[in-house]
Design an enzyme around this catalytic site. Structure first.
Site, PDB file in Angstrom:
ATOM      1  CG  HIS A 115       3.013  16.894  32.624  1.00 36.33           C
ATOM      2  ND1 HIS A 115       4.039  16.335  33.344  1.00 36.33           N
ATOM      3  CD2 HIS A 115       1.863  16.335  33.103  1.00 36.33           C
ATOM      4  CE1 HIS A 115       3.551  15.490  34.237  1.00 36.33           C
ATOM      5  NE2 HIS A 115       2.230  15.466  34.108  1.00 36.33           N
ATOM      6  CB  CYS A 116       1.685  13.192  28.293  1.00 42.66           C
ATOM      7  SG  CYS A 116       0.358  12.134  27.671  1.00 42.66           S
ATOM      8  N   GLY A 117      -0.658  14.107  30.784  1.00 45.50           N
ATOM      9  CA  GLY A 117      -1.367  13.558  31.928  1.00 45.50           C
ATOM     10  C   GLY A 117      -1.820  12.131  31.714  1.00 45.50           C
TER      11      GLY A 117
END
Length: 265
Positions: A115-117
């Protein structure tokens, strides 16, 4: 000091193309469905039987995962640590291997990488190509800008003594350092291109105990034929926008519980 002209039009065009490609790929990474697996509205009856300790005779073997939090499904002939499906008690589905439940997105993702913030979305099966394209395009753009800054400094006579003086030379030198730093930092994009080519996700690198015994381009799950199928699935999968995906329309657990209390469900 001699008059310094700008960079050639074709070089500026290359920079513009790289920037536009990076922005388009970033937009696709953010707004497209990463590969969400649609949750069920109610717990799976088979999982309820397993939780109750009742036998399930469907030809598969069921066992608790190492943490004891959920159930794993495997074939009778497979090794105990090689499973074909894992039950997600949050989404109420049996998800395939290499899928993962993302706590940020609240749903299981197929072929999950991370998951890329920064982009605000999961990187998984259907948008990994766009994420890698964004990083590579941004890296190429930064390197082109670095080359342009060095080129412009050379036109100004740098590093001839006395040519460093001047506000413009200092600003261009500072920008060259920034572009060079980001160009090196964005080598991360090259790693993601290799990840797609070798069918190895970030989660595989961190958690897959069989990775060394199942290398790419060798007989196994990453054989050349399987790699071709993986590339086709990753690069040719249909594009679906996030707001229109089915799981976005499902009520959350808190909303469902509130509706049940008020007698609406």
């Amino acid at each position: 000091m001699r008059r310094v002209r700008g960079l050639p039009w074709w070089y500026q065009a290359l920079i513009s193309i790289a920037v536009v490609l990076a922005l388009v790929a970033l937009w696709l990474t953010l707004l497209t469905d990463p590969g969400a697996l649609t949750p069920a509205h109610a717990p799976d009856p088979l999982a309820q039987l397993l939780d109750a300790g009742l036998p399930v005779l469907d030809g598969y073997v069921y066992q608790r995962d190492p943490r004891g939090a959920t159930w794993l499904r495997r074939t009778p002939t497979s090794k105990p640590d090689v499973w074909i499906a894992k039950y997600c008690p949050t989404c109420h589905i049996w998800r395939p291997p290499r899928s993962h439940h993302c706590g940020e997105c609240g749903v299981c993702m197929e072929h999950w990488d991370h998951h890329c913030g920064i982009v605000g979305n999961c990187i998984a099966k259907k948008n990994h190509r766009f994420f890698a394209g964004f990083l590579v395009s941004a890296q190429i753009g930064c390197l082109l800008l670095l080359g342009g800054a060095i080129w412009h400094l050379e036109l100004r006579g740098v590093p001839t003594p006395g040519r460093w003086m001047g506000t413009e030379s200092f600003i261009i030198t500072f920008l060259a350092v920034v572009y060079g730093y980001h160009g090196v930092l964005l080598l991360f994009g090259t790693m993601h291109c290799l990840s797609i080519l070798l069918d190895i996700t970030t989660k595989d690198l961190l958690t897959d105990k069989h990775l060394c015994s199942d290398p790419p381009c060798c007989p196994g799950t990453r054989s050349p034929m399987n790699l071709l199928q993986s590339w086709r699935a990753m690069c040719c999968s249909p594009i679906a926008y996030r707001p229109y995906h089915g799981w976005r329309r499902l009520p959350t657990d808190d909303a469902a519980a509130e509706m049940a209390v008020t007698g609406l469900v």
